[in-house]
Design a protein around this motif. Structure first.
Motif, PDB file in Angstrom:
ATOM      1  N   ALA A 102      47.266  41.700  31.229  1.00 30.24           N
ATOM      2  CA  ALA A 102      45.999  42.306  30.816  1.00 30.24           C
ATOM      3  C   ALA A 102      44.872  42.019  31.797  1.00 30.24           C
ATOM      4  O   ALA A 102      44.162  42.932  32.248  1.00 30.24           O
ATOM      5  CB  ALA A 102      45.611  41.832  29.406  1.00 30.24           C
ATOM      6  N   GLY A 103      44.680  40.744  32.144  1.00 26.91           N
ATOM      7  CA  GLY A 103      43.553  40.373  32.985  1.00 26.91           C
ATOM      8  C   GLY A 103      43.609  41.000  34.359  1.00 26.91           C
ATOM      9  O   GLY A 103      42.661  41.659  34.812  1.00 26.91           O
ATOM     10  N   GLY A 104      44.742  40.829  35.054  1.00 29.72           N
ATOM     11  CA  GLY A 104      44.868  41.346  36.413  1.00 29.72           C
ATOM     12  C   GLY A 104      44.801  42.856  36.482  1.00 29.72           C
ATOM     13  O   GLY A 104      44.110  43.433  37.334  1.00 29.72           O
ATOM     14  N   LEU A 105      45.510  43.522  35.581  1.00 27.71           N
ATOM     15  CA  LEU A 105      45.541  44.978  35.606  1.00 27.71           C
ATOM     16  C   LEU A 105      44.175  45.581  35.265  1.00 27.71           C
ATOM     17  O   LEU A 105      43.757  46.583  35.859  1.00 27.71           O
ATOM     18  CB  LEU A 105      46.594  45.484  34.617  1.00 27.71           C
ATOM     19  CG  LEU A 105      46.986  46.969  34.724  1.00 27.71           C
ATOM     20  CD1 LEU A 105      47.553  47.276  36.099  1.00 27.71           C
ATOM     21  CD2 LEU A 105      47.996  47.336  33.642  1.00 27.71           C
ATOM     22  N   SER A 106      43.466  44.967  34.330  1.00 29.71           N
ATOM     23  CA  SER A 106      42.159  45.488  33.944  1.00 29.71           C
ATOM     24  C   SER A 106      41.147  45.334  35.075  1.00 29.71           C
ATOM     25  O   SER A 106      40.337  46.227  35.332  1.00 29.71           O
ATOM     26  CB  SER A 106      41.655  44.789  32.690  1.00 29.71           C
ATOM     27  OG  SER A 106      41.510  43.403  32.907  1.00 29.71           O
ATOM     28  N   LEU A 107      41.181  44.207  35.777  1.00 28.12           N
ATOM     29  CA  LEU A 107      40.261  43.999  36.899  1.00 28.12           C
ATOM     30  C   LEU A 107      40.585  44.949  38.052  1.00 28.12           C
ATOM     31  O   LEU A 107      39.681  45.460  38.724  1.00 28.12           O
ATOM     32  CB  LEU A 107      40.345  42.551  37.377  1.00 28.12           C
ATOM     33  CG  LEU A 107      39.742  41.515  36.426  1.00 28.12           C
ATOM     34  CD1 LEU A 107      40.138  40.107  36.853  1.00 28.12           C
ATOM     35  CD2 LEU A 107      38.231  41.647  36.375  1.00 28.12           C
ATOM     36  N   PRO A 142      39.085  34.847  41.384  1.00 27.03           N
ATOM     37  CA  PRO A 142      40.108  35.833  41.009  1.00 27.03           C
ATOM     38  C   PRO A 142      39.517  37.178  40.588  1.00 27.03           C
ATOM     39  O   PRO A 142      40.100  38.227  40.867  1.00 27.03           O
ATOM     40  CB  PRO A 142      40.837  35.159  39.834  1.00 27.03           C
ATOM     41  CG  PRO A 142      40.619  33.711  40.041  1.00 27.03           C
ATOM     42  CD  PRO A 142      39.244  33.590  40.621  1.00 27.03           C
ATOM     43  N   LEU A 143      38.345  37.158  39.914  1.00 25.65           N
ATOM     44  CA  LEU A 143      37.707  38.405  39.499  1.00 25.65           C
ATOM     45  C   LEU A 143      37.351  39.252  40.707  1.00 25.65           C
ATOM     46  O   LEU A 143      37.665  40.447  40.775  1.00 25.65           O
ATOM     47  CB  LEU A 143      36.437  38.111  38.692  1.00 25.65           C
ATOM     48  CG  LEU A 143      36.559  37.213  37.464  1.00 25.65           C
ATOM     49  CD1 LEU A 143      35.189  37.027  36.829  1.00 25.65           C
ATOM     50  CD2 LEU A 143      37.522  37.805  36.461  1.00 25.65           C
ATOM     51  N   VAL A 144      36.674  38.629  41.661  1.00 29.56           N
ATOM     52  CA  VAL A 144      36.230  39.350  42.858  1.00 29.56           C
ATOM     53  C   VAL A 144      37.430  39.834  43.662  1.00 29.56           C
ATOM     54  O   VAL A 144      37.474  40.982  44.130  1.00 29.56           O
ATOM     55  CB  VAL A 144      35.331  38.444  43.724  1.00 29.56           C
ATOM     56  CG1 VAL A 144      34.909  39.162  45.003  1.00 29.56           C
ATOM     57  CG2 VAL A 144      34.101  38.011  42.930  1.00 29.56           C
ATOM     58  N   PHE A 145      38.425  38.969  43.822  1.00 26.97           N
ATOM     59  CA  PHE A 145      39.589  39.297  44.640  1.00 26.97           C
ATOM     60  C   PHE A 145      40.358  40.489  44.082  1.00 26.97           C
ATOM     61  O   PHE A 145      40.690  41.439  44.806  1.00 26.97           O
ATOM     62  CB  PHE A 145      40.511  38.077  44.732  1.00 26.97           C
ATOM     63  CG  PHE A 145      41.737  38.297  45.572  1.00 26.97           C
ATOM     64  CD1 PHE A 145      41.674  38.221  46.946  1.00 26.97           C
ATOM     65  CD2 PHE A 145      42.962  38.588  44.978  1.00 26.97           C
ATOM     66  CE1 PHE A 145      42.800  38.430  47.736  1.00 26.97           C
ATOM     67  CE2 PHE A 145      44.095  38.798  45.750  1.00 26.97           C
ATOM     68  CZ  PHE A 145      44.008  38.721  47.136  1.00 26.97           C
TER      69      PHE A 145
END
Length: 313
Positions: free
Chosen positions: A209-214, A11-14
């Protein structure tokens, strides 16, 4: 194990790739990342940490050994870099402060929180919460003081470190990313539970938070041209390898449980925070090395984080 690594890191890379691709296709611009980062830092992440703290067992929050390990790992790597920068690379105090921040400030908001969420669950945000307090109360004020000391034309006789520390502590306390999560800690310790009518919208805001920040992180990386040299290599080695090793040694010394050991090692292996690059830009110091270290360190961090997950799982 391969499934856990894939679930934690893909998920981080994507999502970072989506942010980069958005910049590449012209859908968004690098300057838009500042707006996205503001939403995360001022609203989404504080509420995310608030809910995490509120739902954490109070006994775990009062674990002073856990706090001590994070202080040792974060500030130990900061002081190690400060010594190397001053006496090996022969940088001035201002540049040394920026380099130390790059090597010791983990990207807990953008990178660490999503990994801990998958690996540990809601309790994983305890490390992010306490780690953020350490950087807000100790690391960032110390960096600001050293930068002020290194500014040309600063009268050291009129520079009062105690006053500067208090000023920056007050600023930190007023920052939503500090006082909102701390409020969650206080409510948890007091045994207070929020009504569903209030907790539901807070959780909704926190979940972005997680998705938007990445996504913002990937957008920030678009157009960067990093360079690998002795400075960059040293910075990445300290941040991605030495800091998690210090966390692990301190955790073993203090006898942390397996779950808490996972948190401190993952936080230590998290690459440098974008905020460190912002300090370099604002101070007009160490900009190229800082941005290269953050960009390359983040790319390598996907691998080193995977290795750490494998070793501690």
């Amino acid at each position: 194990m391969p499934s856990l690594l894939l679930q934690s890191l893909f998920p981080l890379v994507f999502i970072m790739l989506l942010g980069w691709l958005s910049g590449k296709l012209g859908y968004t611009h690098r300057k838009d990342a500042t707006v996205l980062a503001t939403v995360v830092i001022r609203f989404a992440l504080p509420f995310h940490l608030f809910i995490g703290a509120l739902n954490t067992n109070p006994d775990k929050i009062k674990n002073f050994s856990f706090m001590a390990v994070l202080v040792i790992g974060l500030m130990g790597s900061y002081l190690l870099t400060l010594i190397l920068s001053r006496y090996v690379f022969r940088h001035d105090i201002k540049t040394s402060a920026i380099q130390s921040l790059v090597c010791a400030f983990p990207d807990m908001a953008y990178f660490g929180a999503p990994v801990l969420s998958v690996l540990i669950g809601p309790e994983g945000f305890l490390g992010v919460l306490i780690g953020n307090l350490v950087t807000s109360v100790l690391m960032i004020p110390l960096t600001i003081i050293l930068i002020r000391m290194g500014d040309k034309g600063t009268d050291l006789e009129t520079l009062h470190p105690g006053k500067l520390i208090m000023q920056n502590l007050l600023r930190a306390v007023r920052n939503p990313i500090v006082w909102i999560p701390v409020s969650g800690v206080v409510l948890s310790l007091a045994g207070v539970q929020l009504p569903h009518l209030l907790s539901s919208p807070i959780e909704m805001v926190g979940k972005i938070a997680g998705g938007l920040s990445l996504f913002a992180l990937g957008l920030l990386f678009y157009g960067e041209r990093p360079s690998l040299n002795i400075q960059t290599f040293t910075n990445i080695s300290i941040k991605n390898l030495i800091q998690p090793a210090m966390m692990a040694v301190a955790g073993l010394t203090f006898g942390l449980s397996h779950t808490l050991m996972q948190q401190v090692v993952i936080i230590g292996a998290t690459p440098s925070a974008i905020a460190a690059g912002m300090f370099a830009l604002r101070s007009d110091t160490y900009i190229e090395s800082a941005s290269s270290s953050i960009l390359i360190g983040t790319a390598i961090g996907v691998l080193t984080e995977g290795v750490m997950i494998y070793l501690i799982s």
